[in-house]
Design an enzyme around this catalytic site. Structure first.
Site, PDB file in Angstrom:
ATOM      1  CG  HIS A 131      -2.087  -1.055   1.295  1.00  0.00           C
ATOM      2  ND1 HIS A 131      -1.666  -2.423   1.439  1.00  0.00           N
ATOM      3  CD2 HIS A 131      -3.524  -0.373   0.833  1.00  0.00           C
ATOM      4  CE1 HIS A 131      -3.020  -2.712   1.511  1.00  0.00           C
ATOM      5  NE2 HIS A 131      -4.421  -1.692   0.954  1.00  0.00           N
ATOM      6  CE  LYS A 135      -4.099  -0.643   4.234  1.00  0.00           C
ATOM      7  NZ  LYS A 135      -5.310  -0.032   5.025  1.00  0.00           N
TER       8      LYS A 135
END
Length: 246
Positions: A131, A135
């Site tokens: 990701h 995040k």
């Protein structure tokens, strides 16, 4: 016309939700709010979509349930304890439903489903999730849920622990462990949301991978949740699987 509010409307996901709600023929945006805004602006909404932060989402859900507003939640950070708390909130307020989805990408949901189906046939299974570096949680909700599904499928098939002769390692080198499944989280600039499940047995491997190239890819799943949440048979639904007939 479904009246929709959005919590986290200025965030990357929330701003996409606002655009999707405004563009759909059967939804109307009541209000999009962000940090510091009055939540009362969404009173009158049938459904509120929450893409905020793990530190804020439980208080948001408590407020929505108290005010009789259905919730569709994409914020991550839900473990068994948090889900149990949401159920307690719902027990105190009949007539409200909550949908919490680790991933609103329909292809991602299919990836999790396929991984659970494959799990009984392989000795080894590990998950790599990738990701963007902003995040807040690791591993991702999608990876956590995938590991739970794989672990349950392996247990149902009577499989023991995956073979692993590691006796010496740097802390974290073998990743986290969820229900017996190793999960590795990468945070890389330029990534959005990606996951690969790697299975192995004697003489062959299987890789199941999902890639989200942009946040627009999650919007069909979000709108599906908005349309279905009020009529779901369970007060709390986790994942889109039942909405897709899986």
């Amino acid at each position: 016309m479904i009246k929709v509010g959005v919590f986290g409307a200025l965030g990357r996901m929330g701003s996409e939700v606002v655009k999707a709600v405004e563009a759909a023929d059967d939804t109307e945006l009541v209000a999009g709010i962000d940090v510091g805004d009055d939540r009362g602006k969404v009173l009158g909404a049938d459904v509120v979509v929450d893409f905020t932060h793990p530190d804020a989402v439980m208080d948001n859900l408590r407020w929505l349930i108290e005010h009789g507003i259905h919730a569709v939640v994409g914020t991550t950070g839900f473990d068994d304890a948090r889900l149990a708390e949401v159920r307690r909130m719902l027990d105190a307020k009949p007539g409200v439903n909550v949908l919490i989805a680790p991933n609103f990408g329909i292809a991602a949901v299919l990836m999790m489903h396929f991984a659970a189906k494959a799990a009984p046939y392989f000795e080894s299974a590990e998950i790599i999730e990738l990701h963007h570096p902003n995040k807040a949680d690791a591993p991702s909700g999608t990876a956590y849920r995938t590991a739970e599904l794989i672990g349950a499928a392996r247990a149902h098939a009577g499989l023991g622990d995956a073979p692993d002769a590691t006796t010496s390692e740097l802390p974290g080198a073998r990743g986290a462990q969820v229900d017996g499944v190793r999960v590795h989280a990468l945070r890389i600039t330029g990534m959005i949301a990606h996951q690969e499940v790697v299975f192995g047995t004697h003489g062959e491997t299987l890789r199941i991978r999902h890639d989200s190239m942009n946040r627009e890819s999650f919007m069909p799943g979000v709108l599906l949740g908005v349309r279905k949440v009020a009529s779901l048979p369970d007060r709390l639904t986790v994942g889109l699987e039942s909405l897709l007939g899986l």
